[in-house]
Structure formats: structure tokens, C-alpha cells
Design a protein around this motif. Structure first.
Motif, PDB file in Angstrom:
ATOM      1  N   LEU A  33      21.099 -15.697  -3.333  1.00  0.00           N
ATOM      2  CA  LEU A  33      21.337 -14.295  -2.982  1.00  0.00           C
ATOM      3  C   LEU A  33      20.204 -13.774  -2.081  1.00  0.00           C
ATOM      4  O   LEU A  33      20.453 -13.107  -1.072  1.00  0.00           O
ATOM      5  N   HIS A  36      20.597 -15.163   1.424  1.00  0.00           N
ATOM      6  CA  HIS A  36      21.655 -14.458   2.164  1.00  0.00           C
ATOM      7  C   HIS A  36      21.142 -13.123   2.713  1.00  0.00           C
ATOM      8  O   HIS A  36      21.361 -12.785   3.878  1.00  0.00           O
ATOM      9  N   LEU A  37      20.464 -12.374   1.862  1.00  0.00           N
ATOM     10  CA  LEU A  37      19.959 -11.053   2.266  1.00  0.00           C
ATOM     11  C   LEU A  37      18.883 -11.183   3.346  1.00  0.00           C
ATOM     12  O   LEU A  37      18.846 -10.408   4.302  1.00  0.00           O
ATOM     13  N   ALA A  45      26.361 -12.310   0.585  1.00  0.00           N
ATOM     14  CA  ALA A  45      25.567 -11.844  -0.560  1.00  0.00           C
ATOM     15  C   ALA A  45      26.408 -10.965  -1.472  1.00  0.00           C
ATOM     16  O   ALA A  45      26.334 -11.064  -2.718  1.00  0.00           O
TER      17      ALA A  45
END
Length: 688
Positions: A33, A36-37, A45
Motif C-alpha cells: 500500500l 502504491h501511494l 492503493a
């Protein structure tokens, strides 16, 4: 067994499955996560986050931050509202997200709903208010703070400078009980930004007295202040400190050093700083490019721009602006068009700074049509955009266009300044619009806070003189609330030449010589007026006075730019390698002119010689040689000739016919304006 690469999406799905099985997100899930961010893959995300059954406050905070940083405020707010428990960190993060997305109303609403505010909450709101120019609201909140840390004070100081409140920023800085390096750097940078570079350097010296260790940002700001103050001595000392402390390889420090030496006209040192390492940062390259332009080394500047392109470094707005300015100074429209093409490919041609430079380039190089196109392509026009196109239209004698654009400017509620009205009055002058010029001149003091300047009076005197209102022009000069300067008396003297008013010419010349006894332009104008009137004894007297003072008349000079090379011609010049072809074309044109009924106006020879000699002198004027050069070296395209003095009336008549004979547009820029000759006519309508 072959090595297969397992797709990342498969790994993600597997992890999600495990998370569902154990009803909790695994540590690896956290890391994916975060990745992704970090890489701005917000949708991926979001998909991963929504599959986690019971996300904890840490994950929610991270997700809210990701939404806000990518300007997806609604999704951030939706997630925030769903949270049953919100800690202060999350509240502050949400407030900052609203500020970053420009929604100050929502940020204020959240701030007021907070039950436990801390210093970060207040500082975030203060920064937001100041970012959007709400200084009073920021001051009010700052005064209400139960406790203030240095970050809050720094936010106020920085915000004051950003909003032009220089004195308030300095006073607040002086009230601080504890200052860190950010405090000092903000004041140094802020003072320098508003033209108070000497004060900024004093603050830096005071900072050293307090044993505050500078950072790379401090050094970059101080070196920039040295550059703006032209303080080479202190700048060199700081350069030595930068080397010792290991900050030389910081991008902004390097760029500031290049600018320092460039501003102090030490381009060799700028180049040396640049060449000390391989740079891949656009800021450093642009500093060198701009420095060369500042030192009138425009070929070197354009070479730097070309090198940037060749190594694959994408220019930014500042790079394009500097490169276009160098093309403009070289009067090379061909190079400018190449740079324009690169800007179009990168999508920067509609940027206001790049667009303004394109308008100036095309206008100054004789192509006002492309200047207008470049102007129309700028989506958010600023005052420089409007002024550039209005002045451009004025230079080309398109007064009605300039006034139409001004009407659009007024309707768009754009700001205007003294340059706007100088351009408009010049447009009226070059287009013979007396009454419109009068109305504009009367309108200036009524339009906001703009004051009538000496430049405006000079333009108005020129308008009156060109229209034959010489007595009214003299009365205007006498009624001025400030002392007339040289340009105003010269405008009056020039008008006397056009209308052969000897009495007023002598009075105007007397005032010029009172201000500047060595003004060669006044001697030449007065001499020419006497010559036009056939008073050769007075011509000899004026020229004798001029020689005794050591003044020399600036020789008439014309030039043509081709592929970045300037080809220059003087009257009767035979030094050019293509002189034989030039004079052969000139003889052919002379015969053709006679066939079209051209009769030389011998008054413009300005010498007391035989008529036949006068005709020869006129036919060898520099602009005619330049035109002949362009005719034998180019085909079909428009010819652009630049001249350092005003084109004489005889050449003006001849060039109108030459344009018709060769069936080509001929553009001549003299010291006053542009003339566009087509099919026997000139854009100035014989009014210049």
C-alpha cells in the motif's frame, strides 16, 4: 525448471486473500500500500485498501494523506468522516489536505470542529490563510495561539514576505525570542526578493555573529543576494566557504554562483563553476544560459540551449524565455522559430512567460502577424502579455489594432501600467490618430493610480508635432508639471524638421544644448533642417560646432540577418564579399525605378553638391544595398532589413516601388518603427 516471473497483481491478490482469511492486513500488505501511494498509484492503493476488512488508524491516515497529496479531496473527506475515532494527527492531516487543495472554507470548518488543537493545527491554518492572501485572518489566528513554536513564527514571516508585507516580516523577526536557521534564511531571501539585497547581506553577517550554521538553502539565498547587489567580493568569500563546507554540489548553490559571476560580468568564472561537474539539473543549465544572455553573449547562450536538447535535458519555462530573448537580441527569427517548435512539442508555448517572449521575438523581428498568434495562444494573459502586443502593434504602425487590444484588455479587467499607455500613445503617434491620442492622454490620470510620466509627455508632443500642431506641442511642454527632459525637446525638434519650422527648431535645439551640450542627435537634426531649407551656411556652422566639440554623426547603417549571421552595410559600402552582385542588382533596380517614374528627391542628399552627385549618394544608401543583398541571396520570401537611423523620404519612396518591381514584401525597421512595403504601398501610409 524455467524461472517464471510472478505478476505483481497476482501477489497482491494472494496477500489480500490471506488478509481475508486471517481478518487482518499483513505487514507486507502495509508495504505494498505504501509503495502504491509513494508512486502515486492511487487507484491501486484504493482497491487494496478497500479489501482490508479492518484497517487500523495508521492505514487510514496513510490513505487520507495519499488522497490529499493527489488532490482527491472528496475521497479523503469521505474516508475521514467514516472514521469512528480520529486523533490529532489525522485532524491536522485533513486540514492540510484541504489547504493544499485550495479549500480554505473546509479547512476552517474542520479546524473549528477540533476539540484538541495543537501548535501544528494553528500553524497549518496560518500558512493556509497566508498562501491565499488572507493576511488579517492569519494575524488574528497567530495572536490567539495559546503557545507558539518557532515554526509558527517562521510561517508568519514567510507569509508576510509572500504577500509583500516586508516591514511586518522584519518587525516580527526582530520580536522572535528564538530563531533557527529557517528564520534567518527566510528574511535573507525575502529582503533580496524585494530589492533590498544590501539589507539581506547585513542580516547574513548578523546571523554569523549569532553562530548560526548556514544550510545549503541559506548559502543559495545569500549568493543570490550578492548577485543582485553585484557584491563580487563577498560572493567570492562565500564561494570559498561553500567549497570548504562541501555545499558546492548542491544544485541551487551552483546555480546561484553561476548567476553571481554572470551578474558581475565574469562569465569565465560562471562557466568554470558550471564545468566543475556534470550537471543534469535544468536549474543549473538555465542559470548558465541566462548568464550568457545577460553578458550579451547570445551565440554562447543559444549553444548552451542546443547542448541541453542534445543531452536530453528538457528545458523549462525559464530556459525557453532566456533562449528566445537571445534570439530576439540577435534579431534571428529563424533561430527563434526553431526554439518555438521545441516549445510546442513540449507543450510550453502557451505558458505566459514563454508566450510573452514569443510575442516580443516576432514583433521585434518584423513578424507582427505571428506575434498576434503567439499572444492569442496564451490562455492566462498577464500585464506583460498585453503590454508586449500593444507595444508591438505600435512599432509596426497598427494603431487601430493596438486600441482594439486595449479595449479587450479593459473588458478582461487586466491590470494596466504606465508602459501600457506609453505603447498606446506611440501607436497613435505612428498612425496619425491625433484626437484618440489626446483622449488617451487625458484618460491616464483618471485610470486608477497611474501617473502621467515624462515618457507620456514625450509621446504626446510627438503626436502633436507629427500632426502639425507645433505651437500646441510647445505650449504643452511649457505647461508640464515636471522639468522637460532631453527626449521631449528632441521630439519637438524632430517635429520641426517634418514641418520646417526654423524658429521653433532653434528654440528647441537651444533647450537641448542647455541639457546636453554634446547631444549629437540635436546637431544632426538642426543641420538637416537647415539643409532642407537650403541654408548651407547655417549647415556649415552647425557642423563646425559639432566638430569642435568632438562629436561625430552616427553613420547610416543597415543589416540583414540570415541563419544567425548579420550582414552589415554602410552607405556606398564595397567591402562585402558579394559587392559585385549587389551593385549589379542595384544598377538594374535603378533603371527599373526610372521606368516606373521614380524621380530622386535631392533634398535628402543633405550635401551642397551637384544634382548628379546627389542622385548617386541617394542610390547608394545603406538600406538599398541591404535590400539588393537579400534579393540575390533569397527567393520569394519577405525581406527584412534593420536600420540604425530613420529611413529617409527618398529611400521610402524608392522602396515602395522596389517592392512592386520584385513582387516581394520588404520590411524595414528604422530607429522609429517598422515599415511593411507591399505592391507599391507602405503600411505607414507615408506617415512616419
Amino acid at each position: 525448471m524455467p524461472n517464471y516471473v510472478v505478476p505483481r497483481c497476482y501477489i497482491s491478490r494472494s496477500l489480500i486473500g490471506l488478509a481475508r482469511f486471517f481478518r487482518v492486513a499483513s505487514p507486507t500488505c502495509y508495504s505494498i500500500l505504501s509503495e502504491h501511494l509513494k508512486n502515486q498509484r492511487i487507484d491501486e492503493a484504493k482497491e487494496l485498501f478497500e479489501r482490508i476488512p479492518s484497517p487500523n488508524i495508521y492505514l487510514c491516515t496513510k490513505m487520507i494523506a495519499g488522497y490529499a497529496e493527489n488532490l482527491r479531496l472528496n475521497e479523503a473527506l469521505q474516508l475521514f468522516d467514516k472514521m469512528p475515532v480520529k486523533d490529532t494527527v489525522m485532524w491536522n492531516l485533513m486540514i492540510k489536505g484541504c489547504v493544499d487543495c485550495g479549500n480554505m472554507d473546509m479547512s476552517l470548518k474542520l479546524f473549528e470542529e477540533m476539540t484538541q488543537r495543537n501548535v501544528i493545527s494553528y500553524t497549518t491554518m496560518i500558512s493556509g490563510f497566508l498562501k491565499f492572501g488572507k493576511v488579517k485572518e492569519a494575524e488574528s489566528l497567530f495572536s490567539e495561539m495559546p503557545q507558539r513554536d518557532v515554526a509558527a513564527w517562521n510561517a508568519m514571516i514567510y507569509g508576510y514576505f509572500e504577500n509583500g508585507r516586508v516591514e511586518e516580516a522584519v518587525k516580527l523577526f526582530e520580536l522572535m525570542h528564538y530563531r533557527n536557521v529557517i528564520s534567518w534564511t527566510s528574511v535573507i531571501s525575502g529582503l533580496d526578493q524585494y530589492g533590498r539585497s544590501d539589507e539581506a547581506l547585513l542580516i547574513f553577517k548578523k546571523m554569523l555573529d549569532f553562530f548560526i550554521e548556514p544550510t545549503s538553502s541559506t548559502f543559495a539565498s545569500v549568493i543570490t543576494a550578492c548577485a543582485n547587489a553585484r557584491d563580487l567580493g563577498l560572493g567570492s568569500e562565500i564561494h570559498a566557504c561553500v567549497v570548504k563546507l562541501g555545499y558546492l554540489y548542491d544544485t541551487y548553490v551552483t546555480a546561484s554562483l553561476i548567476t553571481l559571476y554572470a551578474n558581475c560580468m565574469h562569465m569565465d568564472d560562471s562557466s568554470k563553476v558550471f564545468s566543475e561537474r556534470l550537471h543534469i539539473n535544468i536549474v543549473v543549465w538555465t542559470s548558465l544560459l541566462t548568464g550568457y544572455g545577460l553578458n550579451y553573449k547570445h551565440k554562447e547562450a543559444l549553444k548552451v540551449f542546443g547542448d541541453m536538447i542534445r543531452i536530453g535535458l528538457l528545458p523549462n519555462q525559464s530556459s525557453f524565455t532566456s533562449a528566445l530573448n537571445s534570439s530576439c537580441e540577435m534579431e534571428s527569427i529563424d533561430l527563434g522559430k526553431e526554439i518555438h517548435g521545441v516549445a510546442v512539442k513540449l507543450g510550453l508555448n502557451t505558458d505566459a512567460f514563454v508566450g510573452n517572449s514569443l510575442v516580443v521575438l516576432y514583433s521585434k523581428c518584423g513578424n507582427i502577424d505571428d506575434g498576434l498568434i503567439a499572444f492569442k495562444e496564451i490562455p492566462e494573459k498577464n500585464i506583460v502579455s498585453w503590454n508586449s502586443i500593444i507595444v508591438g502593434c505600435a512599432q509596426h504602425g497598427f494603431g487601430n489594432w493596438a486600441l482594439t487590444l486595449f479595449a479587450q484588455m479593459v473588458r478582461s479587467r487586466a491590470d494596466m501600467d504606465d508602459i501600457t499607455f506609453t505603447g498606446l500613445l506611440a501607436a497613435c503617434s505612428h498612425s496619425g490618430m491625433l484626437e484618440k491620442g489626446r483622449r488617451l492622454f487625458q484618460y491616464i490620470p483618471q485610470s486608477s493610480s497611474i501617473e502621467v510620466t515624462l515618457e507620456h509627455y514625450s509621446c504626446m508632443v510627438d503626436i502633436l508635432c507629427r500632426s502639425g500642431k507645433l505651437n500646441e506641442a510647445e505650449d504643452l511642454v511649457k505647461s508640464m508639471p515636471m522639468r522637460p527632459n532631453l527626449s521631449i525637446w528632441l521630439a519637438l525638434l524632430s517635429g520641426c524638421k517634418k514641418h520646417l519650422n526654423l524658429e521653433l527648431a532653434e528654440r528647441a535645439a537651444e533647450n537641448v544644448f542647455h541639457l546636453d551640450p554634446n547631444c549629437s542627435a540635436a546637431y544632426v537634426l538642426l543641420s538637416n533642417i537647415y539643409a532642407f531649407s537650403g541654408r548651407w551656411n547655417d549647415v556649415a556652422r552647425v557642423r563646425g560646432n559639432m566638430r569642435r566639440r568632438g562629436n561625430t554623426k552616427q553613420p547610416g547603417c543597415s543589416w540583414v540577418n540570415q541563419k544567425g549571421i548579420r550582414h552589415t552595410f554602410l552607405s556606398g559600402d564595397t567591402s562585402h564579399p558579394l559587392s559585385d552582385g549587389i551593385y549589379e542588382k542595384l544598377e538594374w533596380l535603378t533603371e527599373k525605378l526610372k521606368e516606373y517614374g521614380y524621380v530622386p528627391d535631392q533634398r535628402y542628399a543633405l550635401h551642397d553638391v551637384e544634382d548628379e552627385q546627389k542622385e548617386v549618394l541617394l542610390s547608394y544608401h545603406s538600406e538599398r544595398l541591404a535590400i539588393c543583398f537579400a534579393l540575390i541571396t533569397t527567393h520569394g520570401s519577405a525581406i527584412t532589413v534593420m536600420k540604425n537611423l530613420r529611413v529617409c523620404g527618398d529611400c521610402h519612396s524608392a522602396i515602395k516601388l522596389i517592392a512592386k518591381i520584385v513582387d516581394r514584401e520588404i520590411i524595414v525597421r528604422d530607429s522609429s518603427r517598422f515599415h511593411h512595403f507591399r505592391d507599391g504601398f507602405c503600411s505607414c501610409s507615408d506617415y512616419w
